[in-house]
Scaffold this active site. Structure first.
Site, PDB file in Angstrom:
ATOM      1  N   ASP A   1      -0.489  59.833 -74.796  1.00 18.81           N
ATOM      2  CA  ASP A   1       0.280  61.036 -74.493  1.00 18.81           C
ATOM      3  C   ASP A   1      -0.061  61.596 -73.103  1.00 18.81           C
ATOM      4  O   ASP A   1      -1.110  61.277 -72.537  1.00 18.81           O
ATOM      5  CB  ASP A   1      -0.021  62.133 -75.531  1.00 18.81           C
ATOM      6  CG  ASP A   1       0.575  61.821 -76.897  1.00 18.81           C
ATOM      7  OD1 ASP A   1       1.085  60.706 -77.085  1.00 18.81           O
ATOM      8  OD2 ASP A   1       0.518  62.708 -77.774  1.00 18.81           O
ATOM      9  N   ASP A   2       0.830  62.448 -72.619  1.00 21.51           N
ATOM     10  CA  ASP A   2       0.627  63.293 -71.432  1.00 21.51           C
ATOM     11  C   ASP A   2       0.804  62.581 -70.096  1.00 21.51           C
ATOM     12  O   ASP A   2       0.684  63.206 -69.052  1.00 21.51           O
ATOM     13  CB  ASP A   2      -0.753  63.978 -71.438  1.00 21.51           C
ATOM     14  CG  ASP A   2      -0.955  64.901 -72.623  1.00 21.51           C
ATOM     15  OD1 ASP A   2      -0.037  64.993 -73.470  1.00 21.51           O
ATOM     16  OD2 ASP A   2      -2.021  65.522 -72.725  1.00 21.51           O
TER      17      ASP A   2
ATOM     18  N   HIS B   1       7.402  63.302 -74.730  1.00 20.46           N
ATOM     19  CA  HIS B   1       6.410  64.286 -75.178  1.00 20.46           C
ATOM     20  C   HIS B   1       7.109  65.646 -75.022  1.00 20.46           C
ATOM     21  O   HIS B   1       7.588  66.192 -76.007  1.00 20.46           O
ATOM     22  CB  HIS B   1       5.156  64.163 -74.311  1.00 20.46           C
ATOM     23  CG  HIS B   1       3.906  64.686 -74.963  1.00 20.46           C
ATOM     24  ND1 HIS B   1       3.682  64.658 -76.311  1.00 20.46           N
ATOM     25  CD2 HIS B   1       2.783  65.250 -74.431  1.00 20.46           C
ATOM     26  CE1 HIS B   1       2.500  65.189 -76.584  1.00 20.46           C
ATOM     27  NE2 HIS B   1       1.934  65.561 -75.460  1.00 20.46           N
TER      28      HIS B   1
ATOM     29  N   HIS C   1       3.755  70.627 -70.749  1.00 16.11           N
ATOM     30  CA  HIS C   1       2.945  70.560 -71.981  1.00 16.11           C
ATOM     31  C   HIS C   1       2.972  71.895 -72.710  1.00 16.11           C
ATOM     32  O   HIS C   1       2.016  72.670 -72.673  1.00 16.11           O
ATOM     33  CB  HIS C   1       1.513  70.134 -71.664  1.00 16.11           C
ATOM     34  CG  HIS C   1       0.881  69.411 -72.808  1.00 16.11           C
ATOM     35  ND1 HIS C   1       0.278  70.059 -73.863  1.00 16.11           N
ATOM     36  CD2 HIS C   1       0.801  68.093 -73.094  1.00 16.11           C
ATOM     37  CE1 HIS C   1      -0.158  69.164 -74.719  1.00 16.11           C
ATOM     38  NE2 HIS C   1       0.139  67.962 -74.278  1.00 16.11           N
TER      39      HIS C   1
ATOM     40  N   HIS D   1      -5.001  59.382 -74.817  1.00 12.00           N
ATOM     41  CA  HIS D   1      -4.358  59.923 -73.606  1.00 12.00           C
ATOM     42  C   HIS D   1      -4.747  59.042 -72.423  1.00 12.00           C
ATOM     43  O   HIS D   1      -5.943  58.781 -72.238  1.00 12.00           O
ATOM     44  CB  HIS D   1      -4.818  61.363 -73.362  1.00 12.00           C
ATOM     45  CG  HIS D   1      -4.471  62.302 -74.483  1.00 12.00           C
ATOM     46  ND1 HIS D   1      -5.197  62.358 -75.658  1.00 12.00           N
ATOM     47  CD2 HIS D   1      -3.457  63.195 -74.610  1.00 12.00           C
ATOM     48  CE1 HIS D   1      -4.645  63.238 -76.468  1.00 12.00           C
ATOM     49  NE2 HIS D   1      -3.591  63.779 -75.873  1.00 12.00           N
TER      50      HIS D   1
HETATM   51 NI    NI Z   1      -0.136  66.182 -75.266  1.00 16.85          NI
END
Ligand code: NI
Length: 256
Positions: free
Chosen positions: A81-82, A132, A136, A223
């Protein structure tokens, strides 16, 4: 005169001999023909049996069939993620390529716009790209229109980078507005194992947390945002591959 000449010329006994001889040659040729036909027929039958037997051996004693192989494979999915991250995504992609492993990236739209080439590369190398959010944020704290905008902007950036729209979403914090599923036409994908890799610089700790919990069809959350996470991913892959696991995208896991 003609008849006398004929009889004289051939002699009656001679003619008989010739007729018997001709009949014998004819019968001999006939028997030879039948014999050749039988031999050819038998050879073909034997070859047919041999082929049949060897193909049966392939199916039973040789390599297991495709279905058997699928049943034996233990699948597991790594997700990141991210990203994309300019310092770590490229290193991760190198290591995944070396190991022949496909994973899933749930990307931030804002980062895709900054580093589209990393997302393009990931997609071209067979990894699955999912949404995602654009930034964020907790999508549940936004209005429906704002949440949809977060998804659509990200999907637009993914499309510009890869030429394909994403079909899967993992919202930040796992917080999604389920009533928007139809609106955005996406499948939500959460996770089974969260080793909290972002909260430590110890790759060993991350590896141990994952290995303690992993089982067939686990979805692992990581991540591509730190050196320790990328190192942990490589150790997890090397360890689980030795245990007979195969790494697949979440799509492959969910389509089971
Ligand atoms: Ni995230």
């Amino acid at each position: 005169m003609q008849r006398a000449f004929f009889m004289n010329y051939f002699q009656i006994d001679d003619l008989k001999k010739k007729i018997v001889c001709a009949v014998l040659i004819f019968v001999g040729a006939l028997l030879l023909g039948i014999g050749v036909a039988i031999v050819v027929e038998r050879a073909q039958t034997e070859r047919g049996i041999t082929e049949q037997t060897s193909s049966q051996q392939d199916a039973s004693n040789g390599q297991p069939s495709k279905i058997q192989q699928d049943e034996q494979v233990k699948k597991v999915a790594l997700t990141f993620d991210d990203g994309p991250n300019p310092d770590y995504t490229g290193v991760l992609l190198d290591g995944l390529k070396e190991r022949g492993v496909k994973v899933t990236f749930f990307v931030l739209g804002s980062e895709v716009e900054l580093y589209p080439e990393l997302v393009r590369r990931a997609s071209e190398e067979g990894h699955l790209i999912g949404v995602h959010a654009y930034r964020h944020v907790n999508l549940r704290q936004l209005s429906d229109a704002q949440a949809i905008e977060q998804v659509d902007r990200t999907n637009g950036a993914i499309y510009r980078a890869t030429g394909q729209y994403a079909s899967y979403i993992r919202p930040p914090y796992g917080c999604w507005k389920e009533d928007l599923d139809y609106e955005v036409q996406m499948v939500e994908v959460l996770w089974d194992i969260d080793p909290r890799d972002w909260a430590t610089t110890s790759s060993n700790l991350v590896v141990q947390r994952v290995l303690n919990e992993v089982e067939e069809n686990s979805i692992i959350l990581l991540h591509d945002a730190s050196k320790s996470s990328v190192q942990a991913a490589f150790t997890i892959i090397d360890t689980l591959q030795n245990q007979g696991y195969t790494f697949v995208t979440v799509e492959e896991l969910l389509l089971e």
